[in-house]
Structures are given as structure tokens and as C-alpha cells.
Design an enzyme around this catalytic site. Structure first.
Site, PDB file in Angstrom:
ATOM      1  N   VAL A   1       4.252   0.890   2.091  1.00  0.00           N
ATOM      2  CA  VAL A   1       4.386  -0.340   2.868  1.00  0.00           C
ATOM      3  C   VAL A   1       4.706  -1.494   1.926  1.00  0.00           C
ATOM      4  O   VAL A   1       4.044  -1.665   0.894  1.00  0.00           O
ATOM      5  CB  VAL A   1       3.101  -0.651   3.663  1.00  0.00           C
ATOM      6  CG1 VAL A   1       3.272  -1.951   4.452  1.00  0.00           C
ATOM      7  CG2 VAL A   1       2.764   0.487   4.601  1.00  0.00           C
TER       8      VAL A   1
ATOM      9  N   GLY B   1       0.831  -1.197   0.000  1.00  0.00           N
ATOM     10  CA  GLY B   1       0.000   0.000   0.000  1.00  0.00           C
ATOM     11  C   GLY B   1       0.864   1.244   0.000  1.00  0.00           C
ATOM     12  O   GLY B   1       2.077   1.203   0.206  1.00  0.00           O
TER      13      GLY B   1
ATOM     14  N   GLY C   1       3.905   7.264   3.625  1.00  0.00           N
ATOM     15  CA  GLY C   1       4.964   6.498   3.006  1.00  0.00           C
ATOM     16  C   GLY C   1       4.403   5.285   2.288  1.00  0.00           C
ATOM     17  O   GLY C   1       3.207   5.220   1.974  1.00  0.00           O
TER      18      GLY C   1
ATOM     19  N   LYS D   1       7.161  -0.351   6.630  1.00  0.00           N
ATOM     20  CA  LYS D   1       6.697   0.973   6.220  1.00  0.00           C
ATOM     21  C   LYS D   1       7.919   1.881   6.019  1.00  0.00           C
ATOM     22  O   LYS D   1       8.648   2.179   6.960  1.00  0.00           O
ATOM     23  CB  LYS D   1       5.769   1.567   7.280  1.00  0.00           C
ATOM     24  CG  LYS D   1       5.209   2.953   6.877  1.00  0.00           C
ATOM     25  CD  LYS D   1       4.694   3.740   8.072  1.00  0.00           C
ATOM     26  CE  LYS D   1       3.484   3.118   8.682  1.00  0.00           C
ATOM     27  NZ  LYS D   1       2.921   3.988   9.756  1.00  0.00           N
TER      28      LYS D   1
ATOM     29  N   ASP E   1      -5.946   8.587  16.284  1.00  0.00           N
ATOM     30  CA  ASP E   1      -6.220   8.299  14.876  1.00  0.00           C
ATOM     31  C   ASP E   1      -6.901   6.936  14.714  1.00  0.00           C
ATOM     32  O   ASP E   1      -6.529   6.124  13.861  1.00  0.00           O
ATOM     33  CB  ASP E   1      -4.932   8.353  14.059  1.00  0.00           C
ATOM     34  CG  ASP E   1      -5.200   8.636  12.583  1.00  0.00           C
ATOM     35  OD1 ASP E   1      -6.335   9.037  12.255  1.00  0.00           O
ATOM     36  OD2 ASP E   1      -4.280   8.464  11.760  1.00  0.00           O
TER      37      ASP E   1
ATOM     38  N   GLY F   1       0.562   5.750   0.903  1.00  0.00           N
ATOM     39  CA  GLY F   1      -0.204   6.870   1.415  1.00  0.00           C
ATOM     40  C   GLY F   1       0.700   8.049   1.675  1.00  0.00           C
ATOM     41  O   GLY F   1       1.883   8.056   1.311  1.00  0.00           O
ATOM     42  N   GLY F   2       0.114   9.062   2.361  1.00  0.00           N
ATOM     43  CA  GLY F   2       0.886  10.251   2.639  1.00  0.00           C
ATOM     44  C   GLY F   2       2.045  10.000   3.593  1.00  0.00           C
ATOM     45  O   GLY F   2       3.039  10.723   3.587  1.00  0.00           O
TER      46      GLY F   2
END
Length: 591
Positions: A294, A287, A292, A308, A405, A289-290
Site C-alpha cells: 500500500v 504498509g 500486496g 494497494k 475477514d 503484506g501477503g
């Protein structure tokens, strides 16, 4: 020692002791009186165990301490001597009238035979004027005028004039065939026996015996048992020794592998070269995202990890420190385990345990896996697991950990769909006595941020902020959709939490993806707990300990919480709360 070997040795020793004990008991010297012959195997003195002698070799002692041998037909003879080497026994008739007993004797059913002997026919004659005159009358059987003779050959009988005689019986008798020396006058004579002849009683209540050729049944059985155990000893012991050594070798390999895997599972520091090796040069991306990217990695043949790689952008330093500082010291079944980290110059990476089913978001939002929907029972188990993980962060550690979160994307699922909380980049530590925490920036993801995080007008920021985020997550699990789609500009979009509350408040059931009996009850329970958690004021929200109890309890015992949206005028089901619209505006501006 191996249990099977112990059992074998126990049985072997038991058999040996039994045989040894029986042998010692039979080896005792036995006599009838001081002058009597020695009695030992194959003879057995009355009173000894049956295995001490062969059947048919039974001896007894008279009141006068004389040794008595009993033959078939109740024939009893006194034993004068026994020669074991030549297998010969010297006997004598106790009444000095052997001829009288010969009528009942049948040595064919006995292990004994006369040393020299031949069949004789006995005649009772009314006069001594017969052709048998050259035979000596048998004194103990004759009376005056009626002598009894023994004719040693059946062939002679038909040539003799025995018209005045009556035939009594025929029987084998001891004697010297060469000299016609038959013993009917009380003299001692000998009997021979053979080791290869075994005799036994025909019936338990009879004195008649029958003989078979061969060795003792006792010896056969004992030899068979001993041979079996010896064979088992030869086969089993080497096999068990080999198996034991193999088990020890396997155990050593298992322990060595465990230690290697254990070393791999401890939070350890890795170089960037190690990271490239673990991920096979970043081959398998899971995956992006913002934060980093994975990648899937492997520490050993059986230990897989998720790596990650953090982006080199502002704020990564704090996120990296938060992750390592918090996750490196906590261990819980519902929290992702931090395996290691990398801080090699400008390269930073975090290594987590690998969870094959990825995030909860994929199963409640994504259309890709819509054919694999989670059952309501499984959703309830996932909700309880997440709640227990958050409760551990709040109460189970030395310092309270606020996640800030909690959302479906940060809930990962293992191969059994057990939930694990991940991504502690926004976490903060505080003491358990601290009722509020200071914040310089807003932490969280739009749609899950508690109102007090945005504005102090709603209360102080505390662990109750995670409770709010969990409540929003629960409501999304119930609806199978996001509570708000911020990409939609129309303010007429339905705000799902308020829609749920209004339906439950007027007594309507939530007919959402209901398939089995009991689904309605679970959906209603999850919804009520979620609404309890999203109360605007932090003090009105339950602690995570209470939340766990509510989720594990019975749904019909839960009561509807106060309306979280009661600060505005009532709205219909097609319009969201104005208060929440204002909060969305604030969030959008902060983003």
C-alpha cells in the site's frame, strides 16, 4: 441584490421621500384671504410644519383674513405686502399707534430690521411749552395738556429744555433719516430681513426670540445626512460591487475545484501510468503484506488516497473482483470508500480514501504507540461504528455482503478515530433471503474464523460468521492483546475469552487499564457483547442490529450469555478450552 446596498437605498429613498414630501407640503400657496400677500418660505403660516419656515418668520391669519406678523415683545403688525426678491415686508400697526408698541419691541432679537430707522426717545410733557415744540406730538399717545414727543437723537436730548417732560422709553423707529420723517401716524412702513440670520424662541413658553448668524439648522442637519449618504454611496457601492464580483469569482473556483475533486472521488478506472503518477513513482509506502503493498497517493491538492498494488499471485483475480464488485456500489460512513481501480494488463491496483491513523490493530496491539492509548469511551465509539458498518453490509445493501475477514487490521481510523471497515477481498454476496452460503475453501484469518466455517458440525455458514469475528475483535479491544498467540506452542497459554468469561461469571470485575470512573462499566459491556457474539452455534449469536442496540444501551441491563466453552469440562483460568485447542489445530492444518 446585495443586502447592504438594499438597506442603503431604502434609507436614502426614505430620506428623499420625507424631504420631498415636506417640500411639497411647504410649497403649497398660502394666503389669508384672496387679497392677502403670498406666504412662502422663509415665512410659515400658522398650522404648517415647523420646517416650512425659519424661526421668527411666523405669520397668522386674523378673523378678518388679514395677515399678521408677530415680533418679539408681543408686537403684532398687519402685513400688507411681501417682496421675496428684495427680502422686504410692508407692515402697518393695526391700531395706528406704532409708538405704543415700540416700547416692547427689540429688533435685535428679531430677524427683521427697519428699512430706515434710528433710536428715538419718547417724552411725556406736562406742557407744550418746551424746546420740543418743533416736534409734532404723537396723537395716539397724547392727551390734552400732555403731549408726547419723540426725540430722534439721544444727543439732542441733553440740549433741549425738557424740564416739564417725563422720559418714557427709547426704541428704534422707522423713518427716513435724511428728512426726519418718522412714522407715528399709522402709515405703512417696511422691514427688511436677511437669509443669514436665524432666530428662535428662547423658551418654549416665551415669545422672546434669539438670533444667530448662519444657515438653517434644518438645512445643516439635512445636508449633513444627505452628504453622509452620498459619501456612503460613493464608497460602499463600488466596494460591494467589487466584493460581489470577488465572491462570484471565488464561488466559481470553489465549484470548479469541487467538480474536479468529485470526479476524482468517483470509483474510476486508472491506467498503470496514472497509478505511478498518483503515488509519485511509489514514493511513500504505508504498509506491506501477503496481499500486496500500500502506497500513499494524491489525486489533487486536497484529496489523498491509499493505493494497494496487488501481488501477481494466485487468487488475486478473485480478490480484485470481490473488492471492486462490493466496495464500488456501497457508501457508508463506517466503510472505506473505493475511489478507483486499475486493471492494466497484469497490473492490478485498488485506490481507497486515505485514513491518516491507519488500522485499529496499531492502537490495541503495537508497542510503538503504547503511549497513545485509546480511552474506553473512544473504544466504545469505535465498537459501535464497526457494528453499524457490519449491520449495513448485512441489511443495508440490495444484496447481503458477508465480509469474512473482520479483524483489527482491517479496521481503519480517520483523523477523528472514526472506524471504517476495509479489505473486501474475501467477501461474498448473497440474497437477504438466503440463510446459508456455500464455501469451497475456508475464508478468514486464524483467531477470528467462526467454527461453522471450519466444520459444518457447528451449523451453516451465514452472516452470523461476521458476528463471531466481531465478537473476537471486541474481546481483543477489551484486553488490548490478541486472544491467541498461535506462535506459542505451550497449551497452558491463557485463552483470553475464556478467562474473561470465568471472571465475569463469578462476579469479578475486569480491572484492565482502568483509569477513570465509568471505565469498568464500559469494559464489562464490551466483554459481555463480545461473549454473546462468539457463541459456538450461529443461531445463539445476536444479529448485528441487536449488537448495535446492546452497545448503545446501558451496560447494567445486559445479562451474561451462556458459556461458549460449556461443551468441555470446566477449566481453570490457566488452561484454554480443549474444544478451542482442537479448532486451532484444524486452522493450523488449513493454513
Amino acid at each position: 441584490m446585495d443586502p447592504y446596498l438594499c438597506l442603503f437605498l431604502f434609507l436614502f429613498l426614505t430620506l428623499f421621500v420625507e424631504m420631498r414630501g415636506g417640500r411639497d407640503e411647504c410649497m403649497k400657496s398660502n394666503r389669508c384671504g384672496d387679497q392677502g400677500p403670498l406666504i412662502q418660505f422663509p415665512f410659515r403660516l400658522q398650522g404648517q410644519p415647523p420646517h416650512c419656515g425659519y424661526p421668527g418668520f411666523n405669520l397668522s391669519c386674523t378673523e378678518n383674513n388679514q395677515t399678521m406678523l408677530e415680533l418679539p415683545g408681543s408686537v403684532k403688525l398687519l402685513v400688507k405686502d411681501i417682496t421675496y426678491k428684495s427680502r422686504e415686508i410692508i407692515v402697518q400697526d393695526p391700531d395706528n399707534c406704532l409708538a405704543r408698541q415700540l416700547g416692547n419691541l427689540n429688533l435685535s432679537a428679531s430677524p427683521f430690521q427697519f428699512n430706515f430707522g434710528e433710536e428715538n426717545t419718547f417724552f411725556d410733557c406736562s406742557s407744550d411749552k418746551t424746546d420740543a415744540y418743533f416736534y409734532q406730538p404723537i396723537p395716539c399717545l397724547s392727551i390734552p395738556g400732555n403731549p408726547v414727543y419723540a426725540v430722534h437723537s439721544s444727543e439732542l436730548v441733553q440740549y433741549l429744555n425738557l424740564s416739564s417732560c417725563r422720559r418714557l422709553y427709547s426704541a428704534s423707529a422707522p423713518g427716513n433719516q435724511a428728512y426726519r420723517d418718522y412714522i407715528f401716524n399709522g402709515s405703512a412702513f417696511s422691514l427688511k430681513w436677511s437669509n443669514s440670520k436665524i432666530c428662535r424662541l428662547k423658551k418654549s413658553d416665551s415669545t422672546e426670540t434669539e438670533c444667530i448668524k448662519g444657515v438653517s439648522k434644518k438645512i445643516i442637519v439635512t445636508g449633513a445626512i444627505f452628504g453622509f449618504f452620498l459619501l456612503m454611496l460613493v464608497i460602499v457601492v463600488p466596494y460591494r460591487v467589487y466584493s460581489s464580483n470577488k465572491v462570484e469569482r471565488d464561488n466559481k473556483v470553489k465549484v470548479k475545484k469541487f467538480l474536479e475533486d468529485y470526479e476524482a472521488l468517483k470509483p474510476s478506472r486508472y491506467s498503470y501510468a496514472d497509478i505511478k503518477r498518483i503515488t509519485s513513482q511509489f514514493k511513500d509506502k504505508l504498509g506491506e503484506g501477503g496481499y500486496g503493498t500500500v502506497y500513499k497517493g494524491k489525486l489533487s491538492d486536497e484529496v489523498f488516497v491509499a493505493v494497494k498494488i496487488l501481488n501477481n499471485s494466485q487468487g488475486n483475480g478473485e480478490e480484485f473482483i470481490n473488492e471492486v464488485a462490493t466496495m464500488g456500489t456501497i457508501h457508508h460512513v463506517n466503510i472505506v470508500r473505493l475511489v478507483g481501480f486499475c486493471a492494466d494488463r497484469f497490473n492490478r491496483a485498488l485506490i481507497y480514501e486515505y485514513l491518516p491513523n491507519e488500522s485499529l490493530e496499531k492502537f490495541i496491539f503495537s508497542k510503538v504507540v503504547k503511549n497513545y492509548s485509546l480511552s474506553w469511551k473512544k473504544l466504545q465509539e469505535i465498537a459501535i461504528g464497526i457494528a453499524k458498518g457490519i449491520e449495513y453490509l448485512h441489511q443495508g445493501c440490495d444484496q447481503r455482503i458477508l465480509h469474512f475477514d473482520i479483524k483489527p487490521h482491517n479496521i481503519l481510523l480517520d483523523h477523528n478515530f472514526n472506524p471504517k471497515i476495509s479489505d473486501f477481498g474475501l467477501a461474498k454476496l448473497c440474497s437477504k433471503e438466503q440463510s446459508a452460503v456455500s464455501m469451497t475453501i475456508v475464508r478468514g484469518t486464524m483467531g477470528y474464523i467462526a467454527p461453522e466455517v471450519l466444520s459444518r458440525n457447528f451449523g451453516n455458514v451465514s452472516y452470523k460468521s461476521d458476528v463471531y469475528s466481531f465478537g473476537m475483535l471486541l474481546l481483543e479491544m477489551v484486553g488490548g492483546r490478541k486472544n491467541i498467540d498461535v506462535s506459542v506452542e505451550s497449551t497452558s497459554q491463557v485463552y483470553f475469552p475464556e478467562w474473561i468469561y470465568n471472571h465475569l461469571d463469578i462476579g469479578e470485575e475486569l480491572h484492565i487499564r482502568i483509569e477513570e470512573e465509568g471505565d469498568v462499566e464500559i469494559a464489562k459491556k464490551l466483554a459481555i457483547v463480545g461473549l454473546s457474539c462468539i457463541q459456538w452455534c450461529p443461531v445463539d449469536r445476536p444479529s448485528m442490529k441487536i449488537v448495535v442496540q446492546m452497545l448503545e444501551g446501558e451496560g447494567d441491563k445486559l445479562t451474561m450469555p451462556p458459556n461458549p466453552f460449556a461443551s468441555t469440562v470446566p477449566t481453570n483460568l490457566s488452561k484454554p478450552s480443549r474444544v478451542f485447542q482442537q479448532e486451532l489445530t484444524i486452522i493450523s492444518e488449513l493454513e
